[in-house]
Design an enzyme around this catalytic site. Structure first.
Site, mmCIF file in Angstrom:
data_model
loop_
_atom_site.group_PDB
_atom_site.id
_atom_site.type_symbol
_atom_site.label_atom_id
_atom_site.label_comp_id
_atom_site.label_asym_id
_atom_site.label_seq_id
_atom_site.Cartn_x
_atom_site.Cartn_y
_atom_site.Cartn_z
ATOM 1 N N THR A 1 73.725 -19.011 18.659
ATOM 2 C CA THR A 1 73.375 -20.165 18.577
ATOM 3 C C THR A 1 74.155 -20.821 19.383
ATOM 4 O O THR A 1 73.976 -21.997 20.216
ATOM 5 C CB THR A 1 73.607 -20.286 17.191
ATOM 6 O OG1 THR A 1 72.455 -19.677 16.515
ATOM 7 C CG2 THR A 1 73.425 -22.276 16.749
ATOM 8 N N LYS B 1 86.420 -18.984 12.572
ATOM 9 C CA LYS B 1 87.243 -19.330 11.991
ATOM 10 C C LYS B 1 87.980 -18.001 11.649
ATOM 11 O O LYS B 1 88.671 -18.014 10.810
ATOM 12 C CB LYS B 1 86.496 -20.165 11.498
ATOM 13 C CG LYS B 1 85.453 -19.898 10.417
ATOM 14 C CD LYS B 1 85.122 -21.097 10.162
ATOM 15 C CE LYS B 1 83.078 -20.608 10.679
ATOM 16 N NZ LYS B 1 81.954 -21.767 10.891
ATOM 17 N N GLU C 1 88.967 -25.390 19.225
ATOM 18 C CA GLU C 1 88.700 -26.498 18.394
ATOM 19 C C GLU C 1 87.155 -26.271 17.597
ATOM 20 O O GLU C 1 86.809 -26.713 16.743
ATOM 21 C CB GLU C 1 88.532 -27.553 19.671
ATOM 22 C CG GLU C 1 88.318 -28.898 18.459
ATOM 23 C CD GLU C 1 89.294 -29.714 18.358
ATOM 24 O OE1 GLU C 1 90.171 -29.565 19.075
ATOM 25 O OE2 GLU C 1 88.884 -29.678 17.288
ATOM 26 N N VAL D 1 87.580 -25.015 13.719
ATOM 27 C CA VAL D 1 87.353 -25.887 12.231
ATOM 28 C C VAL D 1 86.424 -27.817 12.004
ATOM 29 O O VAL D 1 86.383 -28.248 13.374
ATOM 30 C CB VAL D 1 88.279 -26.896 11.699
ATOM 31 C CG1 VAL D 1 88.729 -27.588 10.512
ATOM 32 C CG2 VAL D 1 89.186 -25.685 11.446
ATOM 33 N N ILE E 1 83.737 -32.060 15.431
ATOM 34 C CA ILE E 1 85.111 -33.229 15.178
ATOM 35 C C ILE E 1 86.359 -32.806 15.165
ATOM 36 O O ILE E 1 86.475 -31.279 15.523
ATOM 37 C CB ILE E 1 84.986 -33.177 13.738
ATOM 38 C CG1 ILE E 1 83.744 -33.309 12.949
ATOM 39 C CG2 ILE E 1 85.637 -34.024 12.962
ATOM 40 C CD1 ILE E 1 83.606 -33.284 11.247
ATOM 41 N N GLY F 1 67.042 -23.889 7.262
ATOM 42 C CA GLY F 1 68.109 -23.876 8.314
ATOM 43 C C GLY F 1 69.823 -24.009 7.840
ATOM 44 O O GLY F 1 70.395 -23.750 8.946
ATOM 45 N N GLU G 1 72.495 -20.075 4.809
ATOM 46 C CA GLU G 1 71.618 -18.566 5.421
ATOM 47 C C GLU G 1 70.968 -17.879 4.322
ATOM 48 O O GLU G 1 71.286 -18.546 3.344
ATOM 49 C CB GLU G 1 73.062 -17.672 5.506
ATOM 50 C CG GLU G 1 74.046 -17.845 6.467
ATOM 51 C CD GLU G 1 73.928 -18.100 8.167
ATOM 52 O OE1 GLU G 1 72.312 -16.998 8.282
ATOM 53 O OE2 GLU G 1 74.043 -18.829 8.951
ATOM 54 N N LYS H 1 88.181 -22.114 7.406
ATOM 55 C CA LYS H 1 88.913 -23.810 8.279
ATOM 56 C C LYS H 1 90.143 -24.252 7.436
ATOM 57 O O LYS H 1 90.901 -25.364 8.235
ATOM 58 C CB LYS H 1 88.060 -24.423 7.683
ATOM 59 C CG LYS H 1 86.579 -24.215 8.169
ATOM 60 C CD LYS H 1 85.521 -25.249 8.144
ATOM 61 C CE LYS H 1 84.213 -24.786 8.816
ATOM 62 N NZ LYS H 1 82.560 -24.612 8.107
ATOM 63 N N GLY I 1 76.123 -26.224 13.848
ATOM 64 C CA GLY I 1 75.018 -26.369 14.359
ATOM 65 C C GLY I 1 74.890 -26.208 16.389
ATOM 66 O O GLY I 1 76.234 -26.495 17.011
HETATM 67 P P1 NAP Z 1 74.869 -16.062 16.369
HETATM 68 O O1 NAP Z 1 74.182 -16.698 17.008
HETATM 69 O O2 NAP Z 1 75.287 -14.984 15.344
HETATM 70 O O3 NAP Z 1 75.683 -15.582 18.174
HETATM 71 C C1 NAP Z 1 76.597 -14.344 18.039
HETATM 72 C C2 NAP Z 1 75.325 -13.831 19.420
HETATM 73 O O4 NAP Z 1 76.527 -12.559 19.791
HETATM 74 C C3 NAP Z 1 73.901 -13.259 19.236
HETATM 75 O O5 NAP Z 1 73.188 -13.199 20.514
HETATM 76 C C4 NAP Z 1 74.762 -11.593 19.104
HETATM 77 O O6 NAP Z 1 73.946 -10.440 19.263
HETATM 78 C C5 NAP Z 1 75.800 -11.394 20.669
HETATM 79 N N1 NAP Z 1 77.104 -9.791 20.073
HETATM 80 C C6 NAP Z 1 77.212 -9.427 19.018
HETATM 81 N N2 NAP Z 1 77.661 -8.557 19.213
HETATM 82 C C7 NAP Z 1 77.795 -8.569 20.205
HETATM 83 C C8 NAP Z 1 78.736 -7.668 20.934
HETATM 84 N N3 NAP Z 1 79.848 -6.428 20.894
HETATM 85 N N4 NAP Z 1 78.576 -8.154 22.304
HETATM 86 C C9 NAP Z 1 77.616 -8.815 22.633
HETATM 87 N N5 NAP Z 1 77.292 -10.011 22.031
HETATM 88 C C10 NAP Z 1 77.620 -10.003 20.585
HETATM 89 O O7 NAP Z 1 76.772 -16.551 16.284
HETATM 90 P P2 NAP Z 1 76.923 -18.288 16.530
HETATM 91 O O8 NAP Z 1 75.969 -19.016 15.242
HETATM 92 O O9 NAP Z 1 76.858 -18.556 17.797
HETATM 93 O O10 NAP Z 1 78.251 -18.064 16.060
HETATM 94 C C11 NAP Z 1 79.287 -17.770 17.055
HETATM 95 C C12 NAP Z 1 80.428 -18.273 16.502
HETATM 96 O O11 NAP Z 1 80.744 -18.720 15.877
HETATM 97 C C13 NAP Z 1 80.934 -17.552 15.457
HETATM 98 O O12 NAP Z 1 82.594 -16.859 15.331
HETATM 99 C C14 NAP Z 1 80.742 -18.507 14.573
HETATM 100 O O13 NAP Z 1 81.440 -18.857 13.192
HETATM 101 C C15 NAP Z 1 81.520 -19.373 14.888
HETATM 102 N N6 NAP Z 1 80.491 -21.227 14.138
HETATM 103 C C16 NAP Z 1 79.324 -21.048 14.566
HETATM 104 C C17 NAP Z 1 78.707 -22.746 14.471
HETATM 105 C C18 NAP Z 1 77.549 -22.759 14.119
HETATM 106 O O14 NAP Z 1 77.163 -24.148 14.573
HETATM 107 N N7 NAP Z 1 76.704 -21.412 14.300
HETATM 108 C C19 NAP Z 1 79.585 -23.557 14.190
HETATM 109 C C20 NAP Z 1 81.095 -23.863 14.376
HETATM 110 C C21 NAP Z 1 81.199 -22.241 14.460
HETATM 111 P P3 NAP Z 1 72.584 -9.844 18.031
HETATM 112 O O15 NAP Z 1 72.210 -11.051 17.701
HETATM 113 O O16 NAP Z 1 72.025 -8.724 19.208
HETATM 114 O O17 NAP Z 1 73.262 -8.956 17.023
#
Ligand code: NAP
Length: 438
Positions: free
Chosen positions: A14, A106, A130, A133, A137, A188, A191, A206, A303
């Site tokens: 994402t 985080k 950044e 958390v 923002i 969405g 989870e 956070k 997001g």
């Molecule tokens: P996500 O959609 O699950 O994306 C993670 C990606 O990394 C997936 O495509 C996953 O592949 C891939 N991946 C997993 N293991 C890997 C590896 N060993 N080598 C290479 N790629 C790998 O997660 P996200 O929502 O983008 O979140 C990413 C980070 O941002 C997290 O730490 C989350 O806490 C943080 N974050 C997210 C949000 C948000 O709104 N989503 C907001 C703030 C912070 P598979 O799907 O095939 O496993």
């Protein structure tokens, strides 16, 4: 003088897709602000074939993260895969190769931040976090840079969009927790396993990061008192309204001089406070600094694009330093590393605040005096009482709010009250933040 900044991205999910979108679609804007081009050299993800909202040239995508970490041409490694391992190893390896790192992870920073920051410090490497958390923002920059002149007296934050969405819908629409949770999952906003959000684990991560920056300390996650939102019922929302409050999941940090109060729980806050009007899945942070006074930040805490915006701000910040030949302009944890020390977090038993109690009592004369007698014996003074004879599953709700009371006394009193034969169910307690919330 560098001619370009080259970045490698691990995790094209994402946030990763959002970051790639910004870096490619806004490349000219970023070049104007950075001074030199910013190039995405390589992207690693387990699944290279999945259909994504961005089109990435086949030749830059790989399943092997080492091709980023070991590439001497790459300046900044962006970790957006999440989880503990192999994310932690990838980050430590990147630091070991002298690369700057940007992450939104985080959970990892709240748990293993100490080793990651110490290693980065020793390697003279910068870490941007950044997005970890408050999503879009600028919370981290606010603590580390904008409020650098301030002792942070307090921080009150709505740090989890899922919980805020659920509580806002329960407040505005009169729906119960389970109905709104199901809806949030289908839209969405939650989870399929919502534990991390609704049990306030995500908020604890956070708050731990904020505490470490605000007070220059290491924080053990388990030392932060945490209570989720699943016990909140529609009747609590209605009683709160009647009393002039809104219920929000608040992360609270208060400097008590020598110790810091750090707690997360559903909290009643007055209608007319800004935090009370933060609806839907929005996040908000209310700092009080000793020089600045109140500072209020509001926006999307998660997001694809809001989070990408924060990640890219870190990339450009670090890119600017690299372009000017500067390293680690701002200390990683806000304080110089040698100043980082353990400070004690106030045990939850020692906090003093106002309380809301909802007793499930039998419909019989004398109930009020029995309950208030136990409260009085435990030094708890009652501020208001609501008793309407309205039945909730066989019991009559008796609602009381208190003047300031000590949590230890409250727990002792409720243990005694819940054993009385006039009380049919466990008493619901919700803390109230009133006078201290400026
Ligand atoms: P996500 O959609 O699950 O994306 C993670 C990606 O990394 C997936 O495509 C996953 O592949 C891939 N991946 C997993 N293991 C890997 C590896 N060993 N080598 C290479 N790629 C790998 O997660 P996200 O929502 O983008 O979140 C990413 C980070 O941002 C997290 O730490 C989350 O806490 C943080 N974050 C997210 C949000 C948000 O709104 N989503 C907001 C703030 C912070 P598979 O799907 O095939 O496993």
């Amino acid at each position: 003088m560098k001619e370009a900044i080259k970045v490698g991205l691990i995790g094209l999910g994402t946030v990763g897709c959002g970051v790639y979108k910004v870096l490619t679609e806004q490349s000219e804007l970023i070049r104007k602000r950075l001074g030199i081009p910013l190039i995405v050299s390589r992207i690693a993800d387990i699944d290279v074939d999945r259909i994504r909202p961005v089109r990435v040239p086949r030749e830059i995508i790989t399943t092997d993260a080492a091709r980023i970490i070991d590439d001497p041409e790459i300046d900044i490694v962006i970790e957006l895969m999440g989880g503990f391992e192999p994310a932690k190893t990838f980050i430590l390896d990147a630091i070991d190769r002298g690369k700057q790192v940007v992450t939104a992870n985080k959970a990892l920073l709240a748990t293993y931040g100490d080793v990651i920051f110490k290693t980065a410090e020793a390697g003279c490497v910068d870490i941007g976090f950044e997005a970890s958390v408050g999503g879009t923002i600028p919370v981290i920059k606010t603590i580390k840079e904008c409020l650098v002149a301030n002792n942070i007296r307090s921080l009150y934050g709505i740090m989890n969009g899922t919980c805020n969405y659920i509580l806002s819908r329960m407040t505005d629409g009169g729906e119960d927790f389970q109905t709104v949770l199901k809806d949030a999952q289908s839209l969405g906003f939650a989870e399929s396993d919502p534990t991390y959000d609704i049990e306030a684990i995500d908020t604890a991560h956070k708050l731990a990061i904020c505490l470490s920056l605000a007070y220059g300390t290491r924080v053990k996650l388990d030392d932060i008192y945490r209570q989720g939102i699943s016990f909140i019922s529609q009747s609590d929302i209605e009683f709160a309204r009647e009393l002039g409050y809104t219920i929000k999941l608040l992360a609270i940090a208060i400097d008590r001089g020598g110790a810091v109060e750090a707690r997360i729980h559903p909290t009643m806050i007055p209608f007319d406070h800004l935090l009370s009007s933060v609806g839907s899945n929005f996040n908000a942070f209310h700092f009080v600094g000793d020089s600045a006074g109140s500072v209020f930040l509001y926006g999307q805490g998660a997001g694809m694009m809001p989070t990408a915006s924060a990640v890219v701000s870190d990339i450009v910040d670090i890119g600017r330093d690299l372009a000017s030949g500067i390293a680690k302009r701002v200390p990683l944890r806000s304080y110089q590393e040698r100043e980082i020390r353990d400070i004690s977090l106030l045990p939850i038993d020692d906090i003093v605040t106002n309380y809301y109690f909802r007793f499930s009592a039998v419909d019989r004369p004398g109930v009020l005096s029995k309950i208030s007698g136990v409260l009085g014996l435990n030094n708890i003074s009652i501020a208001s009482v609501i008793q309407k004879g309205r039945r909730l599953e066989g019991a009559v709700p008796v609602v009381m709010t208190t003047h300031k009371a000590r949590e230890k006394d409250v727990r002792q009193a409720l243990q005694e009250i819940d054993r009385l034969d006039i009380v049919l169910d466990k008493t619901i307690i919700i803390r109230i933040e009133d006078e201290e919330l400026i």
